[in-house]
Scaffold this motif. Sequence first.
Motif, PDB file in Angstrom:
ATOM      1  N   MET A   1      -9.931  33.604 -10.459  1.00 16.89           N
ATOM      2  CA  MET A   1      -8.823  34.155  -9.688  1.00 16.89           C
ATOM      3  C   MET A   1      -7.515  33.554 -10.228  1.00 16.89           C
ATOM      4  N   THR A   2      -6.570  34.403 -10.524  1.00 20.25           N
ATOM      5  CA  THR A   2      -5.287  33.971 -11.049  1.00 20.25           C
ATOM      6  C   THR A   2      -4.417  33.403  -9.938  1.00 20.25           C
ATOM      7  N   LYS A   3      -3.794  32.267 -10.218  1.00 21.09           N
ATOM      8  CA  LYS A   3      -2.905  31.656  -9.236  1.00 21.09           C
ATOM      9  C   LYS A   3      -1.640  32.482  -9.062  1.00 21.09           C
ATOM     10  N   GLY A   4      -0.953  32.232  -7.973  1.00 21.15           N
ATOM     11  CA  GLY A   4       0.322  32.875  -7.707  1.00 21.15           C
ATOM     12  C   GLY A   4       1.395  31.815  -7.544  1.00 21.15           C
ATOM     13  N   TYR A   5       2.644  32.204  -7.769  1.00 21.14           N
ATOM     14  CA  TYR A   5       3.747  31.255  -7.729  1.00 21.14           C
ATOM     15  C   TYR A   5       4.961  31.861  -7.053  1.00 21.14           C
ATOM     16  N   TRP A   6       5.695  31.026  -6.377  1.00 15.01           N
ATOM     17  CA  TRP A   6       7.049  31.363  -5.955  1.00 15.01           C
ATOM     18  C   TRP A   6       7.971  30.594  -6.885  1.00 15.01           C
ATOM     19  N   ILE A   7       8.914  31.277  -7.488  1.00 11.19           N
ATOM     20  CA  ILE A   7       9.986  30.645  -8.257  1.00 11.19           C
ATOM     21  C   ILE A   7      11.240  30.835  -7.418  1.00 11.19           C
ATOM     22  N   VAL A   8      11.825  29.733  -6.999  1.00 12.08           N
ATOM     23  CA  VAL A   8      12.892  29.767  -6.001  1.00 12.08           C
ATOM     24  C   VAL A   8      14.122  29.030  -6.525  1.00 12.08           C
ATOM     25  N   ARG A   9      15.288  29.663  -6.370  1.00 13.87           N
ATOM     26  CA  ARG A   9      16.577  29.033  -6.697  1.00 13.87           C
ATOM     27  C   ARG A   9      17.467  29.200  -5.478  1.00 13.87           C
ATOM     28  N   VAL A  10      18.098  28.110  -5.015  1.00 13.10           N
ATOM     29  CA  VAL A  10      18.816  28.161  -3.744  1.00 13.10           C
ATOM     30  C   VAL A  10      20.166  27.454  -3.830  1.00 13.10           C
TER      31      VAL A  10
END
Length: 101
Positions: free
Chosen positions: A1-10
């Motif tokens: 199962m492929t991982k998932g990511y949040w890429i966040v800039r704030v």
Amino acid sequence: MTKGYWIVRVDVADPERYKAYIAANAAPLKEYGARFLVRAGRFENPEGSSRPRNAVIEFPSYQAALDCWHSPQYQEAMQLRLPVSTADVVIIEGYEGPQPE
């Protein structure tokens, strides 16, 4: 199962009020198996635009990353962030293909 990511800039306009968002997002992130790989550390921006606060959050799957974002608990936490910050968020599937040799 492929991982998932949040890429966040704030950009955070009110750091004190932003702390309420951080406290509120902990439960849904934990529930969906999130793990911070990057969280507001030092950085250089050699090309393009940036924001002062950056994070990369890993989930056990792409679906878990999507489910966390859409969960009522995270959406409630997000309402604490919206008035005090501006963010760019990308939810992306991990890559498990060939790597440079």
